[in-house]
Design an enzyme around this catalytic site. Structure first.
Site, short mmCIF file in Angstrom:
data_model
loop_
_atom_site.label_atom_id
_atom_site.label_comp_id
_atom_site.label_asym_id
_atom_site.label_seq_id
_atom_site.Cartn_x
_atom_site.Cartn_y
_atom_site.Cartn_z
N CYS A 1 -40.34 108.56 -50.07
CA CYS A 1 -39.36 109.39 -50.80
C CYS A 1 -39.80 109.67 -52.23
CB CYS A 1 -38.00 108.72 -50.79
SG CYS A 1 -37.38 108.42 -49.14
N HIS B 1 -33.35 110.60 -56.62
CA HIS B 1 -33.56 110.74 -55.18
C HIS B 1 -32.20 110.60 -54.49
CE1 HIS B 1 -34.85 110.36 -51.18
NE2 HIS B 1 -34.68 109.06 -51.10
N ASN C 1 -30.57 112.52 -46.84
CA ASN C 1 -31.78 112.02 -47.49
C ASN C 1 -32.98 112.80 -46.92
OD1 ASN C 1 -34.04 110.64 -48.33
ND2 ASN C 1 -33.25 108.60 -47.86
N1 COA Z 1 -21.44 104.53 -38.06
C1 COA Z 1 -20.57 103.53 -37.91
N2 COA Z 1 -20.87 102.26 -38.15
C2 COA Z 1 -22.14 102.00 -38.58
C3 COA Z 1 -23.09 103.02 -38.75
C4 COA Z 1 -22.71 104.32 -38.48
N3 COA Z 1 -23.53 105.36 -38.61
N4 COA Z 1 -24.24 102.46 -39.18
C5 COA Z 1 -24.02 101.14 -39.28
N5 COA Z 1 -22.74 100.85 -38.90
C6 COA Z 1 -22.08 99.57 -38.84
C7 COA Z 1 -23.05 98.43 -38.70
O1 COA Z 1 -23.42 98.26 -37.33
C8 COA Z 1 -22.20 97.27 -39.20
O2 COA Z 1 -21.34 96.86 -38.17
P1 COA Z 1 -21.04 95.29 -37.93
O3 COA Z 1 -20.39 94.84 -39.20
O4 COA Z 1 -20.17 95.32 -36.75
O5 COA Z 1 -22.39 94.67 -37.72
C9 COA Z 1 -21.35 97.91 -40.29
O6 COA Z 1 -21.41 99.32 -40.05
C10 COA Z 1 -21.82 97.63 -41.69
O7 COA Z 1 -23.22 97.80 -41.72
P2 COA Z 1 -24.03 97.66 -43.05
O8 COA Z 1 -25.47 97.85 -42.73
O9 COA Z 1 -23.63 96.41 -43.76
O10 COA Z 1 -23.45 98.90 -43.87
P3 COA Z 1 -23.79 99.34 -45.31
O11 COA Z 1 -22.55 99.45 -46.08
O12 COA Z 1 -24.92 98.55 -45.90
O13 COA Z 1 -24.35 100.80 -45.08
C11 COA Z 1 -26.43 101.96 -45.02
C12 COA Z 1 -25.51 101.00 -44.30
C13 COA Z 1 -27.66 102.17 -44.17
C14 COA Z 1 -25.69 103.28 -45.19
C15 COA Z 1 -26.79 101.39 -46.41
O14 COA Z 1 -27.21 100.06 -46.29
C16 COA Z 1 -27.86 102.17 -47.09
O15 COA Z 1 -27.70 103.33 -47.40
N6 COA Z 1 -29.01 101.53 -47.39
C17 COA Z 1 -30.10 102.20 -48.03
C18 COA Z 1 -30.82 103.06 -47.04
C19 COA Z 1 -31.72 104.04 -47.72
O16 COA Z 1 -31.33 104.64 -48.67
N7 COA Z 1 -32.93 104.19 -47.19
C20 COA Z 1 -33.85 105.11 -47.72
C21 COA Z 1 -34.33 104.64 -49.04
S1 COA Z 1 -35.34 105.83 -49.77
#
Ligand code: COA
Length: 322
Positions: free
Chosen positions: A113, A249, A279
């Protein structure tokens, strides 16, 4: 001293739009979850036969027109991408050929990214060294082709697109400072497992898809993006209040909000496209720049900080007067 300056911008977004409601039909998710956890409402995806270089060509045409230059003026091309059409020839050479740009250095670089920030920094250095006078810089990605469409953790986040700029020498800044960084110890938190010399057997199978530990990526991203902004401003002796715009970003609205909070930066000085683009990896910063220039928010002479963070991890910033 010679500086470099952005002379024109452009972007291209593929026609196909996938909303959160469309995704509800593909994986177990909801519009509400995606919007509140990520800020994404819709994203654009390439058609099956559309490639990264196709998008680059369209974005470049707009930037070339905006800069008022001719393709024959371009003497250096650098593309930040992690989703090239082919391993080689590199995307920049494909773009060069398609646009009829005369022979010149043309290469792509991979910094996930952060690709566009690395590419723009490269352009700045070659111009300052007197080795380039008109650089086409592009950030572009076909991330939709690197996704496991049954993995709700990743498939809701990403979109495709391309952003381009033309960079030229200038007597005045222009680009004031650039900072790049990387730390390979985080390689397992965000990666694509198939390459040209490893895991060849999974290329083209369902296992070839982005792998991400979202929570861990989130924490490092916030800390790093705040540090990157502070480093850029401190090394230029510029206070946060002097900054007109931050263009970060666009990975997740909550990452951007947490970064702003750490910095003490009001959200109304931050350009947001995450809701419309998702993203788009290396394309996110140049597309957000183009959006904000064209809608009149970013104006000539204003102080703008571009910053990004991505797989590797890699990170970087470009501080400039637009
Ligand atoms: N829809 C519904 N539920 C979802 C889901 C979706 N699309 N994706 C994940 N979940 C669920 C998970 O399974 C989890 O369920 P559980 O509690 O039963 O296990 C719950 O939501 C919480 O998951 P978690 O991973 O803790 O959520 P979060 O608040 O951290 O959000 C991201 C997940 C991926 C959105 C977040 O961590 C994020 O944006 N991280 C950075 C990713 C990124 O930017 N990557 C590129 C960097 S350049």
């Amino acid at each position: 001293m010679m500086f470099s300056r952005i002379a024109g911008t452009g972007r291209y977004l593929p026609e196909k739009v996938l909303t959160n409601f469309d995704l509800e039909k593909i994986v177990d998710t909801t519009d509400e979850w995606i919007r509140t956890r990520t800020g994404v409402e819709r994203r654009h995806h390439v058609a099956d036969d559309e490639t990264t270089s196709d998008m680059c060509v369209e974005a470049a045409k707009v930037a070339i027109d905006d800069a008022g230059i001719d393709v024959s003026d371009i003497d250096f091309i650098v593309v930040g991408t992690t989703s090239p059409d082919l391993i080689f020839p590199n995307v920049a050479t494909l773009v060069q050929h398609r646009l009829g740009i005369p022979p010149c250095p043309a290469f792509s670089l991979e910094a996930a990214c952060t690709g566009f920030i690395y590419a723009l920094t490269t352009a700045d250095k070659f111009i300052k060294a007197g080795e380039a006078t008109c650089v086409l810089v592009i950030g572009a990605e076909c991330i939709s082709k690197l996704i496991d469409w049954s993995d709700r953790n990743t498939c809701v986040l990403f979109g495709d697109g391309a952003g381009a700029v033309i960079v030229k020498p200038s007597d005045e800044p222009g680009i004031i400072g650039t900072h790049l960084g990387a730390d390979g110890q985080y390689k397992d938190l965000l990666y694509y497992p198939a390459g040209a010399s490893k895991n060849l057997e999974i290329a083209g199978t369902d296992d070839a898809a982005i792998i991400m530990q979202g929570n861990e990526v989130f924490k490092v991203a916030v800390k790093t993006l705040a540090n990157v902004a502070t480093q850029a401003l401190e090394s230029a002796g510029i206070g946060l209040s002097e900054l007109d715009w931050l263009i970060p970003h666009q990975a997740n609205i909550r990452i951007i909000q947490a970064t702003a909070k750490r910095l003490g930066m009001p959200m109304d000085k931050i350009i947001l496209t995450i809701q419309d683009h998702g993203n788009t990896s290396a394309a996110s910063v140049p597309m957000a720049l183009d959006v904000s220039v064209r809608d009149g928010r970013v104006q000539r002479g204003q102080l703008v900080l571009l910053e990004a963070f991505g797989g590797g991890f890699t990170w970087g910033s470009v501080l400039m007067r637009y």
